[in-house]
Enzyme design. Structure first.
Site, PDB file in Angstrom:
ATOM      1  NE  ARG A  14      10.543   7.368  62.671  1.00 36.53           N
ATOM      2  CZ  ARG A  14      10.301   8.188  62.114  1.00 36.53           C
ATOM      3  NH1 ARG A  14       9.909   9.388  61.791  1.00 36.53           N
ATOM      4  NH2 ARG A  14      11.480   9.642  62.247  1.00 36.53           N
ATOM      5  CD  GLU A  33       7.840   5.469  67.098  1.00 36.92           C
ATOM      6  OE1 GLU A  33       8.997   6.487  66.970  1.00 36.92           O
ATOM      7  OE2 GLU A  33       8.458   4.813  68.747  1.00 36.92           O
ATOM      8  CE  LYS A  51      10.536   9.407  66.023  1.00 33.61           C
ATOM      9  NZ  LYS A  51      10.768   8.392  66.975  1.00 33.61           N
ATOM     10  NE  ARG A 105       2.704  30.912  66.241  1.00 29.46           N
ATOM     11  CZ  ARG A 105       2.767  32.476  66.427  1.00 29.46           C
ATOM     12  NH1 ARG A 105       3.078  33.203  65.370  1.00 29.46           N
ATOM     13  NH2 ARG A 105       2.604  33.007  67.484  1.00 29.46           N
ATOM     14  CG  HIS A 157      16.622   1.832  69.700  1.00 27.31           C
ATOM     15  ND1 HIS A 157      16.816   0.896  69.570  1.00 27.31           N
ATOM     16  CD2 HIS A 157      17.084   2.521  69.579  1.00 27.31           C
ATOM     17  CE1 HIS A 157      18.073   1.509  68.559  1.00 27.31           C
ATOM     18  NE2 HIS A 157      17.989   3.368  68.273  1.00 27.31           N
ATOM     19  CD  GLU A 208      20.896   3.075  66.335  1.00 21.96           C
ATOM     20  OE1 GLU A 208      19.623   2.943  65.389  1.00 21.96           O
ATOM     21  OE2 GLU A 208      20.539   3.581  67.076  1.00 21.96           O
ATOM     22  CG  HIS A 218      21.651   6.075  70.923  1.00 24.94           C
ATOM     23  ND1 HIS A 218      20.265   5.469  71.607  1.00 24.94           N
ATOM     24  CD2 HIS A 218      21.188   5.652  69.683  1.00 24.94           C
ATOM     25  CE1 HIS A 218      19.764   5.033  70.763  1.00 24.94           C
ATOM     26  NE2 HIS A 218      20.087   5.336  69.694  1.00 24.94           N
ATOM     27  CG  HIS A 251      15.967   4.277  75.002  1.00 29.44           C
ATOM     28  ND1 HIS A 251      14.861   4.172  74.088  1.00 29.44           N
ATOM     29  CD2 HIS A 251      16.502   4.628  73.934  1.00 29.44           C
ATOM     30  CE1 HIS A 251      14.667   4.582  72.840  1.00 29.44           C
ATOM     31  NE2 HIS A 251      16.225   4.907  72.985  1.00 29.44           N
ATOM     32  CE  LYS A 255      15.357   7.365  61.227  1.00 31.74           C
ATOM     33  NZ  LYS A 255      15.645   8.120  62.440  1.00 31.74           N
ATOM     34  CG  ASN A 278      11.568   2.649  68.835  1.00 37.06           C
ATOM     35  OD1 ASN A 278      12.811   3.145  68.390  1.00 37.06           O
ATOM     36  ND2 ASN A 278      10.312   2.336  68.848  1.00 37.06           N
TER      37      ASN A 278
HETATM   38  N1  LIG Z   1      16.132  12.285  65.192  1.00 31.07           N
HETATM   39  C1  LIG Z   1      16.290  10.901  65.592  1.00 31.07           C
HETATM   40  O1  LIG Z   1      15.679  10.480  64.925  1.00 31.07           O
HETATM   41  C2  LIG Z   1      17.194  10.678  66.449  1.00 31.07           C
HETATM   42  C3  LIG Z   1      17.529   9.151  65.939  1.00 31.07           C
HETATM   43  C4  LIG Z   1      18.340   8.754  66.843  1.00 31.07           C
HETATM   44  C5  LIG Z   1      19.787   9.272  67.465  1.00 31.07           C
HETATM   45  N2  LIG Z   1      18.684  10.509  68.153  1.00 31.07           N
HETATM   46  C6  LIG Z   1      20.058  11.317  68.246  1.00 31.07           C
HETATM   47  O2  LIG Z   1      21.183  11.671  68.154  1.00 31.07           O
HETATM   48  C7  LIG Z   1      21.939  12.254  69.396  1.00 31.07           C
HETATM   49  C8  LIG Z   1      23.038  11.088  69.199  1.00 31.07           C
HETATM   50  O3  LIG Z   1      23.840  11.662  68.251  1.00 31.07           O
HETATM   51  P1  LIG Z   1      25.359  11.603  67.834  1.00 31.07           P
HETATM   52  O4  LIG Z   1      25.750  10.177  68.079  1.00 31.07           O
HETATM   53  O5  LIG Z   1      25.521  11.731  66.177  1.00 31.07           O
HETATM   54  O6  LIG Z   1      26.489  12.661  68.764  1.00 31.07           O
HETATM   55  P2  LIG Z   1      26.737  13.550  68.936  1.00 31.07           P
HETATM   56  O7  LIG Z   1      26.517  14.617  68.273  1.00 31.07           O
HETATM   57  O8  LIG Z   1      27.176  13.812  70.587  1.00 31.07           O
HETATM   58  O9  LIG Z   1      28.103  13.755  68.172  1.00 31.07           O
HETATM   59  C9  LIG Z   1      29.224  12.905  69.075  1.00 31.07           C
HETATM   60  C10 LIG Z   1      30.671  13.567  68.897  1.00 31.07           C
HETATM   61  O10 LIG Z   1      30.825  13.204  67.955  1.00 31.07           O
HETATM   62  C11 LIG Z   1      31.387  15.009  67.645  1.00 31.07           C
HETATM   63  N3  LIG Z   1      31.583  14.603  65.538  1.00 31.07           N
HETATM   64  C12 LIG Z   1      30.920  15.008  64.944  1.00 31.07           C
HETATM   65  N4  LIG Z   1      31.033  14.855  63.482  1.00 31.07           N
HETATM   66  C13 LIG Z   1      32.089  14.657  63.968  1.00 31.07           C
HETATM   67  C14 LIG Z   1      33.136  14.146  62.636  1.00 31.07           C
HETATM   68  N5  LIG Z   1      32.558  14.276  61.259  1.00 31.07           N
HETATM   69  N6  LIG Z   1      34.506  14.155  63.013  1.00 31.07           N
HETATM   70  C15 LIG Z   1      34.710  14.380  64.209  1.00 31.07           C
HETATM   71  N7  LIG Z   1      33.887  14.385  65.668  1.00 31.07           N
HETATM   72  C16 LIG Z   1      32.492  14.713  65.224  1.00 31.07           C
HETATM   73  C17 LIG Z   1      31.050  15.938  68.236  1.00 31.07           C
HETATM   74  O11 LIG Z   1      31.520  17.090  68.339  1.00 31.07           O
HETATM   75  C18 LIG Z   1      30.881  14.975  69.249  1.00 31.07           C
HETATM   76  O12 LIG Z   1      31.284  15.416  70.128  1.00 31.07           O
HETATM   77  C19 LIG Z   1      21.283  12.032  70.288  1.00 31.07           C
HETATM   78  O13 LIG Z   1      20.947  12.492  71.206  1.00 31.07           O
HETATM   79  C20 LIG Z   1      20.263  10.342  70.114  1.00 31.07           C
HETATM   80  O14 LIG Z   1      18.635  11.165  70.728  1.00 31.07           O
HETATM   81  C21 LIG Z   1      18.712  11.080  67.056  1.00 31.07           C
HETATM   82 ZN   LIG Z   2      18.664   5.074  67.454  1.00 29.18          ZN
END
Ligand SMILES: NC(=O)c1ccc[n+]([C@@H]2O[C@H](COP(=O)([O-])OP(=O)(O)OC[C@H]3O[C@@H](n4cnc5c(N)ncnc54)[C@H](O)[C@@H]3O)[C@@H](O)[C@H]2O)c1
Ligand SMILES: [Zn+2]
Length: 368
Positions: A243, A239, A145, A123, A250, A187, A267, A254, A229, A247
């Site tokens: 917040r 949101e 999030k 929990r 986005h 971003e 993304h 999306h 942020k 987007n």
């Molecule tokens: N929680 C939130 O507010 C929020 C906001 C934006 C995006 N997201 C989420 O984030 C995700 C995308 O994240 P991302 O773009 O970081 O992608 P990811 O986590 O898939 O990482 C991208 C790639 O980079 C590699 N990698 C990570 N760090 C590295 C480093 N320092 N050196 C070399 N390789 C590295 C990973 O192994 C992966 O293959 C999505 O699922 C999205 O929904 C969440």
């Molecule tokens: Zn984003």
């Protein structure tokens, strides 16, 4: 080291930003997350662990912390309830209890999953974010999030769960592929466009330094974006108002990602196209000057190349209605009125959205 406070109704915490901070993670977990003898579970992926485990674990050992690695898959395909369930079984096997603390070391996928695991394990247990991609540093790791995807759509299962602290070492982004790095920069452009004119101008004028990953330039991009942020989520954690401006780019972004079946566009890249489309919508909507729309377009294209846009404009626009940000059947668009100032509008016509998507498709074709 910069300290950016985040204040939410559930929890106040700090985002700590500085180069080589990973090597100090152990001491920071003690001081900022008040970890003493509790079990630390470091959730990461094979590839991130290969790059950064020795720096992290020696810093934990140096201050006598008790840690265990838990490696899971990353990449969007692995971001499922099944992965979280398997990780939870491993937490049990490692003897994790309610006092244990999860440390997420990875990109946004690892951060979202590890955060969600921490939100639901027994929990809810505490967690810390150590984001390793630029996208996770400037966006995903701040704001609480967490969640996973369903087959029916991205991030449809999740929870708000704020970390104890976020430790950001911008130097970690030097091992990212060029494409992943640039995806994060879109971003950063977004943060500038909606809330920080100085950051936006920095993106316009410092392209060479930023793309060469000059440490100071990258650190500034990260710090300024985190400030945007942190401010926004401190005002509106859930949101319901402000917040939503995060987007920007986005809504159409999306839809483009979904149309490409989450494989053709990263993304951040989808957000790049989405910001150009939103700037075009603002122009058609009469809330933006031609000069502003061109400025946004130019800065985005300067951090390209962006991959082609798949699909028909009609089917991309049809997807917008299915977005989880659509409330009561109304699609909300974030429109930038001037650099650094954004507003949410809900009266964008389908025709304007269609024209904006067609505009982006033509641009994508011209830049292919
Ligand atoms: N929680 C939130 O507010 C929020 C906001 C934006 C995006 N997201 C989420 O984030 C995700 C995308 O994240 P991302 O773009 O970081 O992608 P990811 O986590 O898939 O990482 C991208 C790639 O980079 C590699 N990698 C990570 N760090 C590295 C480093 N320092 N050196 C070399 N390789 C590295 C990973 O192994 C992966 O293959 C999505 O699922 C999205 O929904 C969440
Ligand atoms: Zn984003």
């Amino acid at each position: 080291m910069f300290r950016v406070p985040v204040k939410t109704s559930s929890h106040n915490y700090d985002v700590l930003i500085g180069s080589e901070l990973l090597a100090q993670a152990g001491a920071l977990l003690r001081s900022a997350a008040h970890v003493a003898s509790e079990k630390i579970i470091v959730v990461s992926s094979e590839s991130v662990w290969r790059h950064y485990s020795s720096t992290l674990t020696s810093s934990l050992d140096r201050v006598g912390l008790n840690w265990h690695p838990l490696l899971i898959g990353d990449g969007e395909q692995a971001k499922t309830l099944r992965t979280v369930e398997q990780a939870a079984e491993q937490l049990v096997a490692l003897g994790a209890d309610r006092s244990s603390i999860v440390v997420a070391l990875g990109g946004g996928v690892i951060g979202d999953m590890a955060g969600f695991l921490a939100a639901i394990y027994m929990r809810g247990i505490r967690f810390v974010q150590i984001p390793t991609t630029l996208l996770a540093q400037v966006d995903a790791s701040v704001g609480g999030k967490t969640g996973v995807n369903l087959v029916s759509g991205k991030n449809l299962i999740g929870s708000f769960h704020q970390p104890e602290c976020v430790i950001i070492d911008p130097v970690l982004t030097c091992t990212l592929s060029d494409r992943e790095f640039r995806a994060g920069l879109f971003e950063v452009i977004k943060s500038g466009a909606i809330a920080d004119a100085k950051l936006f101008a920095f993106m316009e004028t410092q392209r060479e330094r930023i793309l060469a990953r000059d440490a100071e330039a990258v650190a500034y991009c990260v710090e300024a974006s985190v400030r945007v942020k942190a401010h926004v989520v401190s005002v509106d954690e859930r949101e319901s108002g402000l917040r939503r401006i995060l987007n920007f780019g986005h809504t159409i972004g999306h839809a483009l990602e979904a149309e490409a079946h989450y494989s053709g566009l990263l993304h951040g890249e989808a957000v790049g196209w989405g910001m150009i489309a939103a700037a075009q919508i603002a122009l058609l909507h009469g809330t933006s000057s031609e000069a502003l729309a061109r400025r946004i377009e130019e800065v985005v294209l300067n951090y390209g190349p962006l991959p082609a846009v798949a699909g028909e404009a009609e089917s991309i626009v049809a997807r917008i209605a299915g977005d989880k940000k659509t409330i009561g059947g109304k699609t909300h668009f974030v429109l930038v009125r001037e650099v650094g100032q954004a507003a949410v509008v809900s009266d964008v016509s389908k025709d304007a959205a269609l024209k904006a998507v067609e505009y982006v498709q033509e641009l994508a074709h011209a830049h292919a």
